[in-house]
Design a protein around this motif. Structure first.
Motif, PDB file in Angstrom:
ATOM      1  N   ASP A 231     -26.583 -59.512  99.097  1.00 33.00           N
ATOM      2  CA  ASP A 231     -27.221 -60.088 100.279  1.00 33.00           C
ATOM      3  C   ASP A 231     -26.333 -61.166 100.887  1.00 33.00           C
ATOM      4  N   GLY A 232     -26.290 -61.202 102.203  1.00 31.32           N
ATOM      5  CA  GLY A 232     -25.506 -62.220 102.899  1.00 31.32           C
ATOM      6  C   GLY A 232     -26.026 -62.398 104.317  1.00 31.32           C
ATOM      7  N   THR A 233     -25.531 -63.443 104.949  1.00 33.67           N
ATOM      8  CA  THR A 233     -25.941 -63.747 106.317  1.00 33.67           C
ATOM      9  C   THR A 233     -24.710 -63.911 107.191  1.00 33.67           C
ATOM     10  N   VAL A 234     -24.707 -63.228 108.320  1.00 36.65           N
ATOM     11  CA  VAL A 234     -23.623 -63.326 109.293  1.00 36.65           C
ATOM     12  C   VAL A 234     -24.244 -63.650 110.652  1.00 36.65           C
ATOM     13  N   ASP A 235     -23.795 -64.750 111.240  1.00 36.83           N
ATOM     14  CA  ASP A 235     -24.336 -65.168 112.537  1.00 36.83           C
ATOM     15  C   ASP A 235     -25.855 -65.248 112.500  1.00 36.83           C
ATOM     16  N   ARG A 236     -26.368 -65.841 111.432  1.00 37.33           N
ATOM     17  CA  ARG A 236     -27.797 -66.061 111.227  1.00 37.33           C
ATOM     18  C   ARG A 236     -28.605 -64.771 111.145  1.00 37.33           C
ATOM     19  N   THR A 237     -27.894 -63.664 110.870  1.00 40.89           N
ATOM     20  CA  THR A 237     -28.560 -62.375 110.673  1.00 40.89           C
ATOM     21  C   THR A 237     -28.363 -61.935 109.225  1.00 40.89           C
ATOM     22  N   ALA A 238     -29.468 -61.627 108.544  1.00 41.81           N
ATOM     23  CA  ALA A 238     -29.392 -61.211 107.142  1.00 41.81           C
ATOM     24  C   ALA A 238     -28.895 -59.775 107.035  1.00 41.81           C
ATOM     25  N   HIS A 239     -28.037 -59.540 106.061  1.00 35.63           N
ATOM     26  CA  HIS A 239     -27.499 -58.197 105.813  1.00 35.63           C
ATOM     27  C   HIS A 239     -27.589 -57.897 104.325  1.00 35.63           C
ATOM     28  N   ALA A 240     -27.712 -56.618 103.995  1.00 38.09           N
ATOM     29  CA  ALA A 240     -27.682 -56.165 102.603  1.00 38.09           C
ATOM     30  C   ALA A 240     -26.640 -55.058 102.477  1.00 38.09           C
ATOM     31  N   VAL A 241     -25.808 -55.160 101.444  1.00 38.63           N
ATOM     32  CA  VAL A 241     -24.804 -54.132 101.152  1.00 38.63           C
ATOM     33  C   VAL A 241     -25.176 -53.495  99.825  1.00 38.63           C
ATOM     34  N   VAL A 242     -25.309 -52.161  99.816  1.00 39.81           N
ATOM     35  CA  VAL A 242     -25.653 -51.432  98.596  1.00 39.81           C
ATOM     36  C   VAL A 242     -24.379 -50.805  98.035  1.00 39.81           C
ATOM     37  N   LEU A 243     -24.081 -51.162  96.794  1.00 41.13           N
ATOM     38  CA  LEU A 243     -22.842 -50.749  96.133  1.00 41.13           C
ATOM     39  C   LEU A 243     -23.184 -49.994  94.848  1.00 41.13           C
ATOM     40  N   VAL A 244     -22.490 -48.880  94.602  1.00 43.96           N
ATOM     41  CA  VAL A 244     -22.636 -48.123  93.360  1.00 43.96           C
ATOM     42  C   VAL A 244     -21.302 -48.163  92.621  1.00 43.96           C
ATOM     43  N   VAL A 245     -21.352 -48.501  91.329  1.00 44.64           N
ATOM     44  CA  VAL A 245     -20.142 -48.588  90.514  1.00 44.64           C
ATOM     45  C   VAL A 245     -20.219 -47.555  89.393  1.00 44.64           C
ATOM     46  N   SER A 246     -19.235 -46.655  89.348  1.00 43.57           N
ATOM     47  CA  SER A 246     -19.104 -45.679  88.262  1.00 43.57           C
ATOM     48  C   SER A 246     -18.060 -46.225  87.295  1.00 43.57           C
TER      49      SER A 246
END
Length: 297
Positions: A231-246
């Protein structure tokens, strides 16, 4: 004693030696991978034959089997297995002492090839169990093993997952390991060998992330692909990045495929695992529906 410089090289090396060495290694890796794929499917077939009396179309109810690692790293069946509902049983209880003994002996002739050479293939299909007789033991997921493709895999581009029209999606409950169940939407037409591609909302993806990370902590990162939501915020907009690790790929020639960032579809859902995780739909009484027919719900 007089030391004299040599008048010429003691021997000559072909200029192509480096390329030939790499080519030989690549051929060896391909052979091991092909052998591993054939043997995990054959192991699943052996369990079917034991329980179904070598009648391929006879009903049987096996979802996982226990394998013990020998001193030479080869795997051998112990005779213990689990039903699709998670009930623990033994071959002896189900088919009798003689049939179980013969079946285990026959299966061992194939499972011996599941060893250090083919570990990159079979290890991701297993969860680690407590040591048995002082040796490592594993629980092989038979549904995933039976779905391993036998054809030589070809590198495929990784485009963004297709956006499915909401009208064809249906609400279901899915599982990939007999233990965890998640709500999802699936397109009944988007199946591979009876397994579906579920689309999860972000809250469910967070549950999957927590469960996969807990499994990795219990059984080791080499046995579980883990999901992470950053989770992070860019320009006061929240974003979520979904990552899969094998994790299994990090130390092999597949290391470039070890991480994947998932993109949401237009309604914010994520296809975690896709067909490769062998997701299957559960009926109202929690029985696997492989393949999935929405009219049967």
């Amino acid at each position: 004693m007089t030391t004299q410089r040599p008048t010429g090289p003691a021997y000559r090396i072909p200029a192509s030696h480096n390329a030939e060495a790499h080519a030989a290694l690549e051929a060896a890796y391909a052979t091991r991978e092909r052998l591993g794929r054939a043997m995990v499917v054959t192991a699943a077939a052996a369990v079917r034959d034991i329980l179904a009396g070598h009648q391929p179309d006879a009903p049987f109810d096996a979802g996982a089997v226990e394998l013990e690692e020998g001193a030479d790293s080869s795997l051998f069946p112990t005779g213990r297995y689990w039903t699709l509902a998670g009930e623990e049983r033994t071959f002896t209880e189900t088919v009798g002492l003689n049939e179980a003994g013969n079946g285990i002996h026959g299966m061992s002739e194939w499972s011996v090839y599941l060893n250090e050479d083919t570990r990159d293939v079979w290890r991701p299909l297993c969860s680690k169990l407590p040591y048995r007789n002082g040796r490592p033991a594993y629980r092989l997921d038979l549904l995933r093993a039976a779905a391993v493709p036998l054809d030589e895999p070809q590198p495929q581009p990784q485009p963004a997952p297709p956006v499915r029209p909401p009208s064809v999606m249906v609400d279901v409950t899915v599982s990939a390991d007999e233990r965890h169940r998640y709500p999802a939407k699936v397109d009944p037409a988007d199946q591979r060998d009876g397994y579906v591609r579920p689309w999860f909302d972000l809250d469910t993806v967070r549950r999957i992330a927590a469960d996969t990370q807990e499994e990795a902590a219990l059984y080791g990162h080499g046995s579980v692909d883990t999901v992470h939501v950053l989770d992070g915020t860019v320009d006061r907009t929240a974003h979520a990045v979904v990552l899969v690790v094998s994790w299994m790929y990090l130390g092999s020639e597949r290391r470039e495929q070890a991480t994947e960032i998932l993109q949401p579809n237009e309604v914010g859902r994520y296809a975690v695992g896709g067909h490769d995780w062998c997701w299957y739909v559960l009926s109202d009484d929690l029985h696997p529906m492989i393949p999935f027919h929405p009219d049967a719900l």
